[in-house]
Design a protein around this motif. Structure first.
Motif, PDB file in Angstrom:
ATOM      1  N   TRP A   1      -1.444  -7.761 -27.843  1.00 51.09           N
ATOM      2  CA  TRP A   1      -0.133  -8.323 -27.555  1.00 51.09           C
ATOM      3  C   TRP A   1       0.166  -9.422 -28.560  1.00 51.09           C
ATOM      4  O   TRP A   1      -0.706 -10.208 -28.929  1.00 51.09           O
ATOM      5  CB  TRP A   1      -0.082  -8.917 -26.141  1.00 51.09           C
ATOM      6  CG  TRP A   1      -0.069  -7.866 -25.071  1.00 51.09           C
ATOM      7  CD1 TRP A   1      -0.314  -6.530 -25.226  1.00 51.09           C
ATOM      8  CD2 TRP A   1       0.199  -8.060 -23.682  1.00 51.09           C
ATOM      9  NE1 TRP A   1      -0.208  -5.880 -24.032  1.00 51.09           N
ATOM     10  CE2 TRP A   1       0.099  -6.795 -23.054  1.00 51.09           C
ATOM     11  CE3 TRP A   1       0.504  -9.161 -22.912  1.00 51.09           C
ATOM     12  CZ2 TRP A   1       0.295  -6.614 -21.706  1.00 51.09           C
ATOM     13  CZ3 TRP A   1       0.702  -9.004 -21.556  1.00 51.09           C
ATOM     14  CH2 TRP A   1       0.610  -7.731 -20.955  1.00 51.09           C
ATOM     15  N   VAL A   2       1.409  -9.474 -29.013  1.00 48.14           N
ATOM     16  CA  VAL A   2       1.842 -10.499 -29.961  1.00 48.14           C
ATOM     17  C   VAL A   2       2.818 -11.424 -29.247  1.00 48.14           C
ATOM     18  O   VAL A   2       3.888 -10.987 -28.805  1.00 48.14           O
ATOM     19  CB  VAL A   2       2.511  -9.884 -31.207  1.00 48.14           C
ATOM     20  CG1 VAL A   2       2.999 -10.992 -32.148  1.00 48.14           C
ATOM     21  CG2 VAL A   2       1.546  -8.958 -31.930  1.00 48.14           C
ATOM     22  N   LEU A   3       2.454 -12.683 -29.123  1.00 53.90           N
ATOM     23  CA  LEU A   3       3.318 -13.696 -28.518  1.00 53.90           C
ATOM     24  C   LEU A   3       3.974 -14.493 -29.636  1.00 53.90           C
ATOM     25  O   LEU A   3       3.290 -15.100 -30.459  1.00 53.90           O
ATOM     26  CB  LEU A   3       2.508 -14.642 -27.625  1.00 53.90           C
ATOM     27  CG  LEU A   3       3.195 -15.945 -27.182  1.00 53.90           C
ATOM     28  CD1 LEU A   3       4.411 -15.657 -26.330  1.00 53.90           C
ATOM     29  CD2 LEU A   3       2.217 -16.837 -26.437  1.00 53.90           C
ATOM     30  N   VAL A   4       5.276 -14.462 -29.705  1.00 49.71           N
ATOM     31  CA  VAL A   4       6.021 -15.190 -30.734  1.00 49.71           C
ATOM     32  C   VAL A   4       6.788 -16.318 -30.075  1.00 49.71           C
ATOM     33  O   VAL A   4       7.537 -16.102 -29.122  1.00 49.71           O
ATOM     34  CB  VAL A   4       7.009 -14.260 -31.474  1.00 49.71           C
ATOM     35  CG1 VAL A   4       7.842 -15.066 -32.470  1.00 49.71           C
ATOM     36  CG2 VAL A   4       6.262 -13.143 -32.183  1.00 49.71           C
ATOM     37  N   HIS A   5       6.599 -17.523 -30.576  1.00 52.88           N
ATOM     38  CA  HIS A   5       7.394 -18.659 -30.101  1.00 52.88           C
ATOM     39  C   HIS A   5       8.122 -19.275 -31.266  1.00 52.88           C
ATOM     40  O   HIS A   5       7.509 -19.590 -32.286  1.00 52.88           O
ATOM     41  CB  HIS A   5       6.528 -19.717 -29.434  1.00 52.88           C
ATOM     42  CG  HIS A   5       7.325 -20.938 -29.059  1.00 52.88           C
ATOM     43  ND1 HIS A   5       8.303 -20.902 -28.095  1.00 52.88           N
ATOM     44  CD2 HIS A   5       7.332 -22.188 -29.556  1.00 52.88           C
ATOM     45  CE1 HIS A   5       8.854 -22.100 -27.995  1.00 52.88           C
ATOM     46  NE2 HIS A   5       8.287 -22.899 -28.878  1.00 52.88           N
TER      47      HIS A   5
ATOM     48  N   GLU B   1       6.521  -2.356 -28.445  1.00 55.90           N
ATOM     49  CA  GLU B   1       7.516  -2.459 -27.373  1.00 55.90           C
ATOM     50  C   GLU B   1       7.477  -3.871 -26.813  1.00 55.90           C
ATOM     51  O   GLU B   1       6.421  -4.492 -26.714  1.00 55.90           O
ATOM     52  CB  GLU B   1       7.251  -1.437 -26.260  1.00 55.90           C
ATOM     53  CG  GLU B   1       5.903  -1.556 -25.579  1.00 55.90           C
ATOM     54  CD  GLU B   1       5.713  -0.506 -24.498  1.00 55.90           C
ATOM     55  OE1 GLU B   1       6.308  -0.682 -23.419  1.00 55.90           O
ATOM     56  OE2 GLU B   1       4.994   0.471 -24.743  1.00 55.90           O
ATOM     57  N   PHE B   2       8.657  -4.392 -26.468  1.00 57.52           N
ATOM     58  CA  PHE B   2       8.735  -5.752 -25.953  1.00 57.52           C
ATOM     59  C   PHE B   2       8.432  -5.772 -24.460  1.00 57.52           C
ATOM     60  O   PHE B   2       8.839  -4.880 -23.710  1.00 57.52           O
ATOM     61  CB  PHE B   2      10.116  -6.350 -26.223  1.00 57.52           C
ATOM     62  CG  PHE B   2      10.361  -6.628 -27.674  1.00 57.52           C
ATOM     63  CD1 PHE B   2       9.710  -7.673 -28.309  1.00 57.52           C
ATOM     64  CD2 PHE B   2      11.221  -5.837 -28.413  1.00 57.52           C
ATOM     65  CE1 PHE B   2       9.915  -7.928 -29.656  1.00 57.52           C
ATOM     66  CE2 PHE B   2      11.444  -6.085 -29.758  1.00 57.52           C
ATOM     67  CZ  PHE B   2      10.783  -7.138 -30.378  1.00 57.52           C
ATOM     68  N   LEU B   3       7.718  -6.798 -24.039  1.00 55.96           N
ATOM     69  CA  LEU B   3       7.276  -6.922 -22.658  1.00 55.96           C
ATOM     70  C   LEU B   3       8.018  -8.074 -21.992  1.00 55.96           C
ATOM     71  O   LEU B   3       7.439  -9.113 -21.667  1.00 55.96           O
ATOM     72  CB  LEU B   3       5.760  -7.159 -22.621  1.00 55.96           C
ATOM     73  CG  LEU B   3       4.911  -6.112 -23.352  1.00 55.96           C
ATOM     74  CD1 LEU B   3       3.449  -6.518 -23.348  1.00 55.96           C
ATOM     75  CD2 LEU B   3       5.078  -4.738 -22.705  1.00 55.96           C
ATOM     76  N   ASP B   4       9.291  -7.889 -21.782  1.00 51.79           N
ATOM     77  CA  ASP B   4      10.108  -8.963 -21.217  1.00 51.79           C
ATOM     78  C   ASP B   4       9.685  -9.335 -19.807  1.00 51.79           C
ATOM     79  O   ASP B   4       9.748 -10.496 -19.409  1.00 51.79           O
ATOM     80  CB  ASP B   4      11.582  -8.560 -21.228  1.00 51.79           C
ATOM     81  CG  ASP B   4      12.135  -8.458 -22.637  1.00 51.79           C
ATOM     82  OD1 ASP B   4      11.549  -9.092 -23.539  1.00 51.79           O
ATOM     83  OD2 ASP B   4      13.131  -7.746 -22.846  1.00 51.79           O
TER      84      ASP B   4
ATOM     85  N   ASP C   1      11.168 -17.075 -27.027  1.00 48.83           N
ATOM     86  CA  ASP C   1       9.855 -16.466 -26.845  1.00 48.83           C
ATOM     87  C   ASP C   1      10.016 -14.957 -26.780  1.00 48.83           C
ATOM     88  O   ASP C   1      10.944 -14.448 -26.151  1.00 48.83           O
ATOM     89  CB  ASP C   1       9.202 -16.937 -25.531  1.00 48.83           C
ATOM     90  CG  ASP C   1       8.711 -18.366 -25.603  1.00 48.83           C
ATOM     91  OD1 ASP C   1       7.994 -18.684 -26.561  1.00 48.83           O
ATOM     92  OD2 ASP C   1       9.055 -19.151 -24.712  1.00 48.83           O
ATOM     93  N   LYS C   2       9.127 -14.256 -27.421  1.00 54.92           N
ATOM     94  CA  LYS C   2       9.080 -12.809 -27.322  1.00 54.92           C
ATOM     95  C   LYS C   2       7.620 -12.391 -27.222  1.00 54.92           C
ATOM     96  O   LYS C   2       6.747 -12.963 -27.874  1.00 54.92           O
ATOM     97  CB  LYS C   2       9.693 -12.141 -28.550  1.00 54.92           C
ATOM     98  CG  LYS C   2      11.167 -12.421 -28.771  1.00 54.92           C
ATOM     99  CD  LYS C   2      12.043 -12.011 -27.611  1.00 54.92           C
ATOM    100  CE  LYS C   2      12.006 -10.509 -27.363  1.00 54.92           C
ATOM    101  NZ  LYS C   2      12.928 -10.119 -26.255  1.00 54.92           N
ATOM    102  N   VAL C   3       7.360 -11.386 -26.399  1.00 56.31           N
ATOM    103  CA  VAL C   3       6.031 -10.780 -26.319  1.00 56.31           C
ATOM    104  C   VAL C   3       6.178  -9.295 -26.604  1.00 56.31           C
ATOM    105  O   VAL C   3       7.000  -8.613 -25.992  1.00 56.31           O
ATOM    106  CB  VAL C   3       5.386 -10.978 -24.931  1.00 56.31           C
ATOM    107  CG1 VAL C   3       4.071 -10.216 -24.848  1.00 56.31           C
ATOM    108  CG2 VAL C   3       5.138 -12.450 -24.669  1.00 56.31           C
ATOM    109  N   ALA C   4       5.394  -8.810 -27.554  1.00 59.13           N
ATOM    110  CA  ALA C   4       5.446  -7.395 -27.924  1.00 59.13           C
ATOM    111  C   ALA C   4       4.059  -6.787 -27.825  1.00 59.13           C
ATOM    112  O   ALA C   4       3.068  -7.413 -28.212  1.00 59.13           O
ATOM    113  CB  ALA C   4       5.988  -7.227 -29.340  1.00 59.13           C
TER     114      ALA C   4
END
Length: 318
Positions: free
Chosen positions: A79-83, A44-47, A65-68
């Motif tokens: 948590w997965v931080l995508v940049h 689930e994304f953690l906006d 940026d997305k954090v899931a």
């Protein structure tokens, strides 16, 4: 047609959200292999958590940026931080920002964070993958996996064979970059990539989503855009794939763009007694919805036509 006219961050955000498992499988298979995809939900994304970091001017403007939140095969939450550095170029502070985001996400939540970076710039030798310092016997460091889109140019045949949606996405991105001064070549590549969607037998839903990405990033001058739509329509009819409502979607998008132009011009004409025709003509020549949204907001807040002209010049020139 200039490279600055292309909106990259919005379509990348959209496809990462739509195809997050495929994204990790394509670019970061080691991370993909550690996640329990059988869970429901698997991620689930953690906006909200990410938005709490955005106002900090120290770490600069973040493009994508997305954090899931995911669960590892051992049952642990991570948590997965995508940049995605989409329009970037060499930046001496990039690795430091990756480190800053990592610890600022970890600190309030005490959740381990996997930091990942996609470099979609055109600097072949720029490959930041770590940040650290040591002082007085104390050592601090972060190493993070990086995927460089330029590397896939040498793997074109593999991209053509892959059914992962991000193979198409990478091809579209690379050809958008390669053809920013050659609209005729871009038209041919755009048609080729759209045709590939049908030939690879993607689902109807996938074709629509991937078509949207291709059409979004591979912008064409109006005269070529009309030809593109005609060819796509003919191809759909010839292959009896009329269920793909690409042209209808384009028509809807064009209607939204036209309304956005009209709204921006209407605000200017309401607020100021005289709006130069040159401004009206330039607004009517813009096809990018994000640009028009910016201009609409500025038209409401700006103090004079002269100030708006300066903003218009900055927005159009990138």
């Amino acid at each position: 047609m200039t490279e600055q006219s292309t909106d990259y961050d919005s379509p990348w955000k959209e496809v990462i959200e739509e195809y997050f498992p495929s994204f990790l499988e394509f670019f970061f298979p080691l991370v993909y292999a550690e996640i329990d995809w059988q869970r429901d939900p698997a991620y689930e994304f953690l906006d909200t958590e990410l938005q709490q970091l955005e106002p900090d001017a120290e770490i600069g403007r973040r493009l994508v940026d997305k954090v899931a939140k995911v669960w590892l095969l051992g049952g642990e939450e991570a948590w997965v931080l995508v940049h995605v550095e989409v329009q970037g170029k060499y930046d001496s502070k990039f690795a430091e920002r990756m480190y800053t985001y990592n610890y600022r996400l970890y600190d309030p939540h005490k959740q381990r964070v996997i930091s990942l970076a996609i470099l979609a710039d055109e600097e072949k030798n720029w490959r930041p993958s770590s940040y650290g310092y040591q002082l007085g016997g104390c050592r601090v460091s972060l190493e993070f996996p990086v995927a460089k889109l330029l590397d896939y140019e040498a793997q074109w045949e593999s991209l053509e064979q892959s059914t992962n949606p991000f193979a198409v996405i990478v091809m579209a991105h690379l050809k958008t970059k390669a053809t920013h001064r050659n609209p005729q070549s871009r038209l041919q590549w755009k048609l080729s990539l759209v045709r590939r969607l049908y030939e690879r037998e993607y689902s109807r839903e996938d074709i629509l989503k991937l078509f949207r990405f291709i059409d979004w990033v591979m912008m064409l001058p109006e005269e070529l855009a009309q030809g593109f739509k005609a060819v796509v329509k003919s191809y759909e009819e010839a292959t009896r794939m009329r269920y793909v409502t690409s042209i209808e979607r384009l028509a809807k998008q064009e209607g939204m763009v036209e309304k956005a132009r009209e709204d921006a011009i209407a605000v200017l004409e309401t607020r100021f007694p005289e709006v130069p025709n040159s401004i009206v003509e330039r607004i009517n020549g813009i096809n990018d919805p994000s640009m028009l949204k910016t201009l609409f907001t500025k038209a409401i807040l700006i103090g004079s036509v002269e100030e708006f002209q300066q903003v218009l010049d900055e927005v159009v020139s990138g």
